[in-house]
Design a protein around this motif. Structure first.
Motif, mmCIF file in Angstrom:
data_model
loop_
_atom_site.group_PDB
_atom_site.id
_atom_site.type_symbol
_atom_site.label_atom_id
_atom_site.label_comp_id
_atom_site.label_asym_id
_atom_site.label_seq_id
_atom_site.Cartn_x
_atom_site.Cartn_y
_atom_site.Cartn_z
ATOM 1 N N UNK A 127 -14.624 -3.364 -4.292
ATOM 2 C CA UNK A 127 -14.639 -3.545 -2.835
ATOM 3 C C UNK A 127 -14.533 -2.196 -2.104
ATOM 4 N N UNK A 128 -14.772 -2.257 -0.797
ATOM 5 C CA UNK A 128 -14.541 -1.091 0.055
ATOM 6 C C UNK A 128 -13.433 -1.446 1.039
ATOM 7 N N UNK A 129 -12.332 -0.739 0.919
ATOM 8 C CA UNK A 129 -11.269 -0.896 1.913
ATOM 9 C C UNK A 129 -11.375 0.289 2.857
ATOM 10 N N UNK A 130 -11.482 0.000 4.154
ATOM 11 C CA UNK A 130 -11.554 1.094 5.130
ATOM 12 C C UNK A 130 -10.178 1.303 5.745
ATOM 13 N N UNK A 131 -9.850 2.565 5.952
ATOM 14 C CA UNK A 131 -8.602 2.934 6.604
ATOM 15 C C UNK A 131 -9.001 3.618 7.908
ATOM 16 N N UNK A 132 -8.617 3.000 9.043
ATOM 17 C CA UNK A 132 -9.041 3.573 10.324
ATOM 18 C C UNK A 132 -7.840 3.901 11.207
ATOM 19 N N UNK A 133 -8.084 4.760 12.162
ATOM 20 C CA UNK A 133 -7.039 5.143 13.107
ATOM 21 C C UNK A 133 -7.425 6.455 13.748
ATOM 22 N N UNK A 134 -6.712 6.791 14.828
ATOM 23 C CA UNK A 134 -7.013 8.047 15.511
ATOM 24 C C UNK A 134 -6.553 9.221 14.653
ATOM 25 N N UNK A 135 -7.019 10.390 15.009
ATOM 26 C CA UNK A 135 -6.656 11.570 14.252
ATOM 27 C C UNK A 135 -5.131 11.773 14.292
ATOM 28 N N UNK A 136 -4.555 12.127 13.148
ATOM 29 C CA UNK A 136 -3.108 12.350 13.064
ATOM 30 C C UNK A 136 -2.319 11.099 12.712
ATOM 31 N N UNK B 225 -15.343 -4.023 3.363
ATOM 32 C CA UNK B 225 -15.084 -5.440 3.085
ATOM 33 C C UNK B 225 -13.788 -5.846 3.785
ATOM 34 N N UNK B 226 -12.798 -4.958 3.731
ATOM 35 C CA UNK B 226 -11.537 -5.194 4.459
ATOM 36 C C UNK B 226 -11.200 -3.907 5.216
ATOM 37 N N UNK B 227 -10.387 -4.073 6.257
ATOM 38 C CA UNK B 227 -10.053 -2.918 7.101
ATOM 39 C C UNK B 227 -8.537 -2.856 7.306
ATOM 40 N N UNK B 228 -7.977 -1.667 7.114
ATOM 41 C CA UNK B 228 -6.562 -1.441 7.420
ATOM 42 C C UNK B 228 -6.498 -0.473 8.599
ATOM 43 N N UNK B 229 -5.768 -0.854 9.644
ATOM 44 C CA UNK B 229 -5.659 0.004 10.835
ATOM 45 C C UNK B 229 -4.306 0.717 10.780
ATOM 46 N N UNK C 93 -7.507 -2.223 21.173
ATOM 47 C CA UNK C 93 -7.823 -1.018 21.949
ATOM 48 C C UNK C 93 -8.935 -0.213 21.279
ATOM 49 N N UNK C 94 -8.849 -0.074 19.945
ATOM 50 C CA UNK C 94 -9.884 0.677 19.225
ATOM 51 C C UNK C 94 -11.242 -0.014 19.358
ATOM 52 N N UNK C 95 -11.236 -1.344 19.247
ATOM 53 C CA UNK C 95 -12.500 -2.079 19.363
ATOM 54 C C UNK C 95 -13.074 -1.977 20.767
#
Ligand code: SF4
Length: 340
Positions: free
Chosen positions: A49-58, A230-234, A260-262
């Protein structure tokens, strides 16, 4: 994709001591200062799978990447790859494990040695692991160049003779050289033009299908994440605030920060939905806010949010750390979002 976790991260933390020199601290009566870059993060990545890790810088996402490949040592918690602690990566026994996980960096300009020819760059991991003869290495380099959409005739050229997208293809070929199973991709397309980004993302998806790869994909760009994950962690200020399957996260974001990110994604479909404006800035991690770290920016904040850190609870397919979700009052608030 399977349900078998290849990577398991349990309550992992990574703190850095950023105190001043000892004498200065003693004279000025200052205590030690810890930067909690990652603070109690848990997730799994299933095989394929692909797990994405998202968030602003820092927010700590690149620190998580470096923890997974053993570039940083966790301050606390456990990180396992296929049942083995990644701490063995630094030992002789960890040699085989090291081969199975690789990293692709953000900047292909900086991560390739400008004085080496492409063949040497790609063959370097094979040489380090020392399993192939010279002829076998040469053959493997040609194979890898073809895999990433370049030509064996490119082997004698230098990195500066390629475009940005081609350089990232060379980085991918180098990462694949030792036949890894797990790739940690730290913003692999953010230094590229938008049209080239799509080509590199498509290549990565094709390689995943052909070679059965597992990805941890780090990005600040939700449009890119929607394409690959496939899944996303914020993540927000060193913690995961929401983790959900991609479609659930994009169609029904629960945490106000995810909303807010969306909201920041351009409304090209012209839905005219109300949005949460992206307001405020990520607080200083050396002096994080009390309670929920998002409370100074949250349009739904209540008193409890300023006092207590929310626990992570399960809400449908998502895991969310928010008092409003846990206590049910967030669902009564107007949903200000634009899931595209
Ligand atoms: Fe907003 Fe409170 Fe939820 Fe934090 S806990 S995200 S401040 S509603």
């Amino acid at each position: 994709m399977t349900d078998r976790p290849l990577v398991k991260v349990e309550n992992a933390s990574c703190w850095f001591d950023v105190s001043g020199p000892w004498l200065e601290r003693v004279l000025k009566r200052r205590s030690r200062i810890q930067l909690k870059a990652v603070n109690g993060v848990s997730f799994t990545v299933n095989k394929g799978e692909t797990l994405a890790l998202v968030g602003e810088s820092g927010c700590g996402k690149s620190t998580v990447a470096r923890l997974l490949v053993g570039l940083y040592t966790p301050t606390g918690g456990n990180i396992e790859f296929d049942g083995q602690p990644v701490s063995v990566l630094h030992t002789r026994e960890g040699r085989q494990l090291r081969q199975r996980l690789q990293m692709i960096f953000q900047d292909p300009y900086a991560s390739l040695n400008p004085r080496w020819r492409v063949a040497r760059i790609i063959a370097e991991p094979l040489k380090v692991h020392g399993q192939l003869s010279r002829e076998e290495r040469e053959k493997r380099v040609d194979e890898l160049l073809l895999h990433v959409g370049l030509s064996p005739t490119d082997r004698d050229r230098y990195p500066h003779q390629f475009s940005g997208g081609q350089r990232q293809r060379i980085s991918i070929a180098r990462a694949l050289a030792a036949r890894p199973e797990f790739l940690v991709c730290d913003e692999p397309t953010s230094a590229l033009d938008v049209s080239v980004q799509a080509q590199v993302l498509n290549l990565m998806k094709k390689l995943q299908r052909d070679l059965g790869l597992t990805y941890l994909f780090i990005s600040h760009n939700l449009a890119v994440v929607h394409h690959v994950a496939d899944r996303v962690a914020v993540m927000y200020l060193g913690k995961i605030v929401e983790l959900a399957p991609r479609d659930a996260l994009f169609s029904q974001p629960r945490h106000p920060y995810t909303r807010m990110l969306l909201s920041a994604i351009p409304d090209t479909a012209g839905t005219g939905k109300r949005r949460i404006p992206v307001a405020g800035e990520v607080p200083n991690p050396l002096n994080p806010p009390s309670g929920c770290p998002f409370h100074p920016r949250c349009p739904y904040v209540r008193d409890i949010c300023k006092q207590a850190m929310p626990a992570t609870v399960t809400d449908g397919p998502a895991e969310v750390a928010c008092h409003g979700v846990e206590q049910g009052w967030l669902s009564e608030e107007p949903v200000l979002t634009q899931p595209g």
